[in-house]
Design a protein around this motif. Structure first.
Motif: not given
Length: 332
Positions: A1-9, A29-34
């Protein structure tokens, strides 16, 4: 897993712990723009790590939300020297703006954070450097946006005494130049600045942070001048720009005397009350241009008693403004 994804979690986990109402998929969805599908995956990933996550159902909206208990992440949370230093800076700014009640409350939070930090030794080592590097020079107000990546690289240079290679755009003529600098600290005000020793100029200089195009770290180190004190450096001037200090005396009309007495103009200011109800504010500092700009905000309620050179500069500034204003009006 990429570091930025880990940070998001990890960020999502903290958000789920900080809310009493919980977060739904739409909130994620709104908080992370996903997308909705990504929001579901993020929720499921946090759920796998924290199987005791609570699911809340709201009958009225037929929606579901999730949350973590307040103590879930107590051992996971990382408090850095940056966090402590920035909070301390906020406390200092509040006190300078006479917001003592708010400053006292934030100081209590700061003390509690220091007490629960698991990495206290590392924090104390870095905190001393960061606090020494954070100055406060002028009144708060609108300020340009600053690249956060540039700020982080400068902080690394401050902590490690690392020389930085800077690409800088001059505000006067838009020329772009490069400088090898030794970062010494920040000045926060209407325009935030970096104080640094410039090898090209062989002198301490201030650089507007918003005008820094790029910062690159080097493999070279510098020895910081032990006699340099950022607080003393800022007290030589009324604002950011450094020039030879001079004695200033401003007389404020009785109608605004109370406001002037409660105003923080400069750390070494003295206030003298006159028999007619007016007050004279005196201090020693440089910064002619910034003084003129500030005096303009007091309209015709202030008189420049000393020095004559400041009075003349202020007069010329008003004449330029008036001339330009009349030109614009006649050409509407």
């Amino acid at each position: 897993m990429r570091h930025d994804k880990a940070e998001q979690l990890l960020q999502l986990a903290f958000l789920l712990q900080s809310t009493a109402e919980g977060m739904g998929l739409g909130d994620i969805e709104r908080e992370f723009g996903v997308s909705r599908r990504t929001a579901e995956r993020m929720r499921n990933a946090v759920w796998r790590v924290f199987p005791h996550m609570e699911e809340l159902s709201y009958d009225r909206t037929r929606s579901k939300k999730w949350r973590l208990k307040p103590s879930t992440l107590n051992r996971v949370g990382y408090i850095s020297a940056d966090h402590i230093a920035d909070l301390q800076l906020a406390v200092d700014m509040m006190r300078r703006q006479n917001m003592h009640l708010q400053a006292d409350r934030l100081s209590e939070v700061l003390l509690k954070l220091k007490g629960i930090a698991p990495n206290q030794h590392k924090i104390e080592t870095d905190l001393e450097v960061l606090l020494e590097a954070q100055g406060y020079a002028t009144r708060l107000g609108p300020s340009p946006k600053i690249d956060l990546n540039i700020m982080e690289q400068i902080k690394q240079g401050l902590l490690g005494n690392i020389k930085l290679y800077m690409t800088y755009k001059s505000r006067k003529d838009d020329t772009i130049d490069t400088h090898l600098i030794h970062p010494y600290g920040f000045l926060y005000g209407q325009r935030h600045h970096l104080v640094a020793w410039c090898e090209k100029s062989q002198a301490l200089r201030t650089f507007a942070l918003s005008n820094i195009i790029k910062i690159d770290t080097t493999n070279a180190y510098f020895v910081r001048d032990e006699n340099f004190d950022l607080r003393k450096y800022t007290q030589k001037s009324f604002g950011i720009y450094q020039e030879q200090p001079f004695t200033v005396k401003w007389k404020f009309h009785p109608q605004v005397a109370e406001d002037a007495k409660n105003h923080h103009f400069h750390p070494n200011q003295t206030i003298t009350e006159c028999q007619d109800g007016s007050v004279i504010v005196s201090f020693t500092a440089g910064g002619t241009l910034e003084m003129c700009r500030h005096l303009f905000t007091w309209e015709d309620w202030v008189e420049i008693v000393e020095p004559k050179s400041l009075r003349q500069e202020y007069k010329e500034m008003l004449q330029r403004i008036l001339k330009k204003g009349l030109y614009q009006i006649t050409n509407l």
